[in-house]
Each structure stands twice: as C-alpha cells, then as structure tokens.
Design an enzyme around this catalytic site. Structure first.
Site, PDB file in Angstrom:
ATOM      1  CE  LYS A 201      -1.719   7.000  -3.431  1.00  0.00           C
ATOM      2  NZ  LYS A 201      -2.194   6.041  -2.412  1.00  0.00           N
TER       3      LYS A 201
ATOM      4  CG  ASP B 202      -9.547   4.503   0.595  1.00  0.00           C
ATOM      5  OD1 ASP B 202      -9.011   5.205   1.473  1.00  0.00           O
ATOM      6  OD2 ASP B 202      -8.899   3.769  -0.176  1.00  0.00           O
TER       7      ASP B 202
ATOM      8  CG  ASP C 179      -1.752   1.220   1.386  1.00  0.00           C
ATOM      9  OD1 ASP C 179      -1.677   2.092   0.502  1.00  0.00           O
ATOM     10  OD2 ASP C 179      -2.495   1.314   2.390  1.00  0.00           O
TER      11      ASP C 179
ATOM     12  CD  GLU D  97      -4.993   3.420  -2.424  1.00  0.00           C
ATOM     13  OE1 GLU D  97      -5.829   4.224  -1.975  1.00  0.00           O
ATOM     14  OE2 GLU D  97      -3.851   3.752  -2.776  1.00  0.00           O
TER      15      GLU D  97
END
Lengths: 175, 624
Positions: free
Chosen positions: B87, B208, B25, B186
């Site tokens: 990211k 999420d 992850d 994810e």
C-alpha cells in the site's frame, strides 16, 4: 442534457436573493438537498440519473460554499447584479486603506516569531473583517447604484484582509 | 404489479432478494472484509477462524501466488519474492519508490507508464496487481461465507490518499473482478461504525494511525448526515516506521550494519514488530539478533528506550492534528468524541498523545483493527439498496488542493483542499498563438506553491480547437471530482462551442491498455473464459438499468411523461429485455446505450421535480 439547475444559488436553496443568510438555516437546507441528490442515493439508478445527480450534487456543494462565507456571498450577489469585482485586473484601492494594509503587513513581519503578537494581529484583522461584513449587509439593503459601488469596494477590501488572515495562519502552520 | 408504489429516488421499488455487499479494508499490514448479516455488521473469518488477512503476497515460480499468513511466514526466508506493505507504493512513481528505498527490500523495474514493477521469481508485478491478489483472496473468503456472488463492494482508502493512489486502488478492485460501488475514506468509515452504533450527534475527531498511513479527520454528525469538515495526514507514516526504528536499534546494539542483508533485515523487522506488541502490555521485551557469522546477540528493550525510539514518529502526528482543527474552524473544546483507529493506536504512548492533543479520553470500544471494515460494510449495504429507508449520508472532502501548472513552474489552485465532493470547477484558458489547435495542461495535487513540491497527477492535451487569431480562442476546462475523490476533465471552446477532446496521461497510474492486458492475463491465469465474463458483466449491467428504469417509471412515469413519450421509452426497454438473454455482447451494450439516450429527458424532469419537492419542506414565504 441538463436538469433545470441553471437557477442561481439562492433559488437552488429556496432562499430570497439577498445578503442576510441565516447560517444554521442554510446548513439545514444544504443537508436536505444533499440527502436527496447525492450520488450515493443513485447507486442503483439509470446512468442518466447518476450523471445528473453528480452534476447537481456538485452544484449544491458549490452553492453552499458560495453562500456560507460573507465574502464569497457578497461577490456572488454583486455578480448577479452585473457588477464585477475585478480583483485580478483592477488594482486601484482607497489610499487610506492601502496605508492601513501596509502597516498591517509590517506588523505581520514583526510578529513572525511571536505567537502572542500573531494572535493579537489575527484578532485585529478579524475585527476589521467583521465591521466590513456589517457595512456590506447595509449596502446591499440600500440597493441603489451608489450602494452597490460601496459594496464592491467593501468586497475588494475584504479580499485583501482575507489574504492577510491566511498569511497569519500560514505562519502558525510553519511553526 | 403492486397497486401503489412509493419510492425514494434511485431506489428500486421492486421487491428483490437481499443482495450481497461487503466492505473491504485494504490495509498496509492487514486487510479485512466485513458484511451486514441480519442487521449486524461484522468482519468475516477464513476457514480457520482468522479475521485479519496479512497484506502479504508471495510470488512463486510456476505456481499461483500465495496470500496472507502463509506468505507472511515466508517473508524472512524469501524477502525478494514476498511483497509486504505494498500500500505504501500504490500510485507512486519509480522516483518516490527509490526515496522509500531503504525501507523496502524489493528490486524494482520501471513500467510502461511511470508505475514501477516489482521483480519476483514469477515475473514483474505492479503494486496494483499485488493489491488485486489480496482483494481476490478476500473476495473468495466473502463468497464462501456469504454463499454467492458479490453485488457490490466498498473499498476503504486513507483520507489523505491523492488522486493517483485512489485510482490505483480502484484499478486493483477492477483487476480483482470486484463490483466496486465506492471508495470510502477510512476515518469516515470508522465514524459510521461508531456513529450509527451510538446514534451520536456532534463533532468527532478520528485519529487513525495504521501500519503505513496517518489520517486525522474532523466530522460533524447531524441526523444521519456525516459531514467531513476537514482532513489532514501523512500517507507515509505509521507502525512500519516504528518497526524500522526498533529494528535499526537492535541491529546497532548487536553491532551489525543495517544494509546489505535482506534476510537479516526482514528477520529484525519481524522481531521488532513482535517486541512492539509485547511492549503494548509489558514494561520490557526480550530481543535478539543473529549476526551474519552465526553468533547471537541477546538484549532487552525497556519501555523508556522504546518510547524514545517511537516518540519522534508519534510527534509527527501533532502538526496535522493542529492543522485539521484550524481548517475545520474548531478548537479542541468543540470536539465531543475522539475515536482511535488503526493497529498502532493500541500502543499506550499513542493513546496518551491523542488524549493530550484533544484534551479528552479517546473511544476504543470497537476493535481498532476492525472498525474501518465494519463501517465500509454498513455503507456497502446501504448503497446496494438493502436498506432503502435509511437516512444515512456521507459528505466527504478532497484532502489536497488541485491545481494546474502556470508560468515559472508555479501552481494555480483550482479546487481548494477540504472542499466537499463531488465538486466541479471551470477554468478558462486562451490561445496564445495564431491558428493554435492544441494546448497542453499539467494537473498537480498539493498545497505548495511550486509544481516541483506537488504531486504530478496527469498531463492533458486539448485538441480540436478551431484555428483562430491569438487570444480569440477561449477554452473552458472543467475539473470534476466525483464522490470517490477521483478527477475527470472535460473541455469546450467557448466562442465556437466546439468540444475539445481531452487526452489524459496519468503520471503514475496504469493506462487503460495496461489494465486490459492485466485483466486478460489474470483471466488466462484463472482459466476463465473472457467472452463469458464479458457477457455476464453486460447482462448484470442491463439488469441494473432495467430495474432502475422500471422503478423510475412506476414512481413518476404517469406524472412526468406524455403517453407517447412513455410508449417510446417502454419500446426501448422491451428491446433491451429481448436482447438481454442473448449472447451478443455488442447488442446488449447497444441496447443499454439506446435506452440511456431515450431516458435522458425523463431523468432531467425527475431531478427537477426532486428539487421542487426538496424545497417544499421549507416555509413558503421564504421564496423571494
């Protein structure tokens, strides 16, 4: 190099060519096919098999999309029988239908800022689509060339109505 | 050899060692690595028992970069060389980065191919290289705790990542020397962790909210098949935004300007995050700001004030939730479970909001920080073939429509959002000039009508069109999205059958040459022998091909091949085996390619047989 998947989508799913498709049965067949051909099942296979699985899985997905919806299924069936719906080029429509469409578009403008009226309109369009889906099934069952022309007309009208339904949804999203 | 071998397609029948596979992850704030050991998936800790690796890299002059907690500790003192939240800028262009500008304290320089570089004391680094540094750190951790080389890795990405963001992530994996099996969304990973755990059936909503991204996905679980019905989100929305809102408030309260002091801004951010964590449990948090003149402001952030600061951010998750239900053609009543993922869902206010959107109490029993890595590890274990009989299958979708630019700066959609992948769509183009031999096509991703409102993915040039009169040349361009959600393009002239070559220029990605150069640099850096690495890679590839073919021959060789055909394939197979242990890289590559050509027909027959077999389970009278 090509696997012999130049079958039509009905054959790919092991179904008789026809408008009546049971949604739950189609979904089960879809999952069974993907269980076997999805690229994830070929992570350790030869390169040739990996390429083929990608190609076949894409075809299974496209077939499922096409057969799932009455509109795309109808259009596809017509294409299999050599009838093109020409939605891009042929703009001539039944005048009565066009008048009805114009009225619906006007109601859409009026309903722009009123969620209850939008919902009412969405239900109306949905009902119109459902009657046509039913007629479409009967036309395909008929099978003669006159019935096919009638089916072509219905598909073209459904395309109009689908666009309208999407315009209503877009209004909801813009809120 | 065994007397009788029964195999699933693509699964090796040869008894082999348990191969090491991990799920990673790669998060905005923290990253994790997990693996399945003795049937149980769990995250791996570092030498000091820590599972979360802060996604922070610090570049030092004349020394190796440091990653994780050590780098994070230096963030406030050395903000320009300490890269956090990278990211957020993966797969972004320099203009996007400028828009995010206020929230990122780094200095940027334009790169060769539209991808920005971050200026550090150790030189210029692209976001891909920074991410690769984080991945390398996790790779070392995994190899140390599992005791061997990794055979396969699954890296997770937000479902809402576009093609360039996915490509950038895959490039980072390649740069870190990881054998990437798959990019996995994810929320899908989270569903796998929950679904397999509970043997659940029905419709799941996965909410999420992480450090920098928000995703909402609707999945249907049916006998081991995880089918994503729709996904929506915002790839620049998360806990980071809350930290900034709180830090700005603190600086305002202290009477200090927000801009101009990177050290102060970083300290305020750090303290804001700490206050946010305190407020997940307590009704108020003490905060302080050291002003540039050295004086200190002390204050209290109460729950009501805090909620007012973060509410506008949480509210931005509501519209995607509504849209995803509409796209999936379901209502809140159809949803059987709501799963919360991401550190930001620890906040009571976020839990309340998710509960009201979906009218049900969300599940939180798997640690929301670890659930994604755990799901990725399960998928990696299955893909590498450690559980051959497993029935689990993930069917994911493309999050944003894919289209091309047409007249007037408008977009023509080719593949609609939420189409299940892999998918291929063909589009025909005609030449518009006499003797035209090339054609330029601009591919964009997004759901708006104007090119300027979508993301530019790539420009393609079709070359080698045979000269014809205007309108006579018809070129069929096929857009293919693979199971990672990545796009590839091929083209063929329809009247002559001539294949046109496609030259891809990614708008914000790295060119292959840049990746090669980075790979070389990183190898020099690690003092590793480039040739040795190349050879090892080819040998691993050869072994994979040999094992796969042996298993295919054992399963179907007798049924689908004539004696002569089989002899021919076995001849090519033994040729590859004989060069495999040599040191000639080109020779091994050649052996693999030759074998590939020799087995294409066999592969096609196996697929056909597979289709017949897949359908034979259904009633015979249904075949029309």
């Amino acid at each position: 190099m090509q696997a012999n998947v130049e079958k039509n989508f009905f054959e790919l799913f092991g179904l008789p060519v026809g408008f009546d498709v049971d949604a739950a049965d189609l979904a089960t067949r879809y999952r069974d096919l993907q269980r076997r051909f999805h690229p994830d099942r070929y992570a350790n296979a030869t390169d040739a098999e990996r390429r083929l699985s990608l190609q076949i899985a894409a075809q299974i997905n496209q077939g499922f999309q096409t057969l799932k919806e009455p509109l795309s299924r109808g259009r596809y069936l017509l294409a299999l029988r050599g009838v093109s719906t020409d939605e891009e080029t042929d703009t001539s429509m039944d005048p009565e239908f066009l008048v009805e469409q114009m009225e619906l578009r006007e109601s859409l403008d009026e309903a722009r800022h009123s969620p209850p009226r939008r919902e009412q309109l969405a239900r109306e369009v949905d009902a119109l689509l459902r009657t046509r889906t039913e007629f479409l099934g009967r036309s395909f069952a008929g099978g003669d060339s006159e019935a096919l022309l009638r089916a072509r007309e219905l598909v073209r009208e459904m395309q109009f109505l689908k666009k309208l339904a999407r315009a209503i949804e877009d209004l909801e999203e813009a809120d | 050899m065994a007397l009788l071998q029964i195999s699933e397609p693509g699964q090796s029948t040869a008894p082999h060692l348990h191969r090491l596979a991990v799920g990673i992850d790669l998060g905005t704030t923290n990253s994790l690595v997990a693996s399945v050991r003795s049937g149980i998936a769990d995250t791996l800790a570092d030498g000091e028992g820590r599972h979360l690796l802060p996604s922070v890299v610090r570049y030092l002059k004349g020394a190796d970069p440091v990653v994780g907690d050590v780098a994070l500790a230096a963030a406030a003192d050395d903000p320009l060389n300490t890269i956090a939240s990278v990211k957020r800028i993966m797969g972004r262009g320099i203009d996007d980065v400028k828009t995010l500008g206020g929230t990122l304290p780094y200095e940027f320089a334009p790169g060769e191919s539209g991808m920005p570089r971050i200026c550090t004391a150790a030189g210029l680094y692209s976001p891909v290289e920074v991410s690769a540094e984080i991945l390398r750190s996790l790779k070392r951790r995994a190899e140390a705790s599992l005791g061997g080389d990794l055979s396969g890795v699954v890296i997770t990405v937000p479902a809402y990542f576009d093609d360039s963001q996915r490509q950038a992530t895959k490039d980072a994996g390649r740069l870190a020397g990881l054998p990437v099996l798959r990019l996995l969304n994810e929320p899908t990973a989270a569903a796998v962790a929950y679904g397999l755990d509970r043997k659940a059936e029905g419709v799941f909503a996965i909410y999420d909210l992480g450090g920098g991204t928000f995703d909402i996905s609707i999945l249907r679980l049916n006998r081991g098949v995880f089918e994503v019905l729709a996904t929506a989100g915002d790839s620049a929305l998360g806990g980071d935004d809350m930290d900034h809102a709180i830090a700005d408030w603190m600086l305002r309260q202290a009477g200090v300007g927000v801009s101009g002091d990177p050290h102060g801004a970083r300290r305020a951010l750090r303290d804001a995050r700490a206050a946010k964590h305190v407020l997940s449990q307590s009704a108020q948090a003490a905060v302080c700001v050291t002003r540039p003149d050295g004086s200190v402001w002390h204050g209290t952030l109460a729950r009501a004030e805090f909620d007012a600061l973060v509410n506008p951010i949480i509210e931005r998750t509501v519209a995607p939730c509504r849209r995803v239900m509409r796209d999936a053609a379901i209502t809140a009543a159809d949803i059987s479970e709501v799963v919360l993922v991401g550190g930001s869902t620890r906040m009571p206010r976020v839990r309340e909001r998710a509960a009201t959107i979906f009218c049900r109490t969300p599940l939180t029993d798997i640690d929301p920080d670890r659930v994604v890595a755990i799901g990725a590890a399960i998928q990696a274990d299955i893909l590498i073939g450690n559980k051959p009989s497993d029935e689990m299958l993930l069917l994911d979708v493309i999050p944003l429509s894919l289209g091309i630019e047409i007249m007037g700066g408008m977009v023509e959609k080719i593949i609609a959002r939420n189409s299940t992948i892999p998918i291929a769509k063909a589009q025909d183009f005609t030449t518009f000039k006499d003797g035209q031999t090339a054609m330029a096509i601009h591919v964009v991703q997004g759901d708006r009508e104007l090119v300027s409102d979508c993301r530019s993915l790539a420009r393609f040039e079709l070359r080698g069109i045979p000269p014809m009169v205007a309108g006579a040349g018809r070129i069929r361009v096929t857009f293919q999205i693979d199971a990672d959600g990545l796009l590839s393009v091929s083209a063929q002239e329809q009247t002559s059958g001539a294949a046109s070559s496609v030259v891809v220029k990614p708008s914000y990605g790295l060119s292959d040459a840049e990746i090669e150069r980075m790979l070389r640099d990183s190898i020099v850096h690690a003092r590793e022998d480039n040739d040795a690495r190349n050879l090892r890679e080819q040998q691993v590839d050869a072994d994979r091909v040999v094992a796969a073919l042996e298993s295919a021959l054992a399963a179907d060789g007798d049924a689908l091949l004539s004696a002569a055909e089989r002899l021919e394939i076995e001849h090519k197979l033994s040729l590859l085996r004989s060069v495999r242990d040599g040191t000639d890289v080109a020779c091994i590559r050649d052996g693999i390619d030759t074998l590939d050509r020799a087995t294409r027909e066999f592969a096609a027959r196996r697929m056909d047989a597979g289709i017949r077999k897949a359908l034979s389970g259904h009633r015979l009278d249904e075949f029309g």
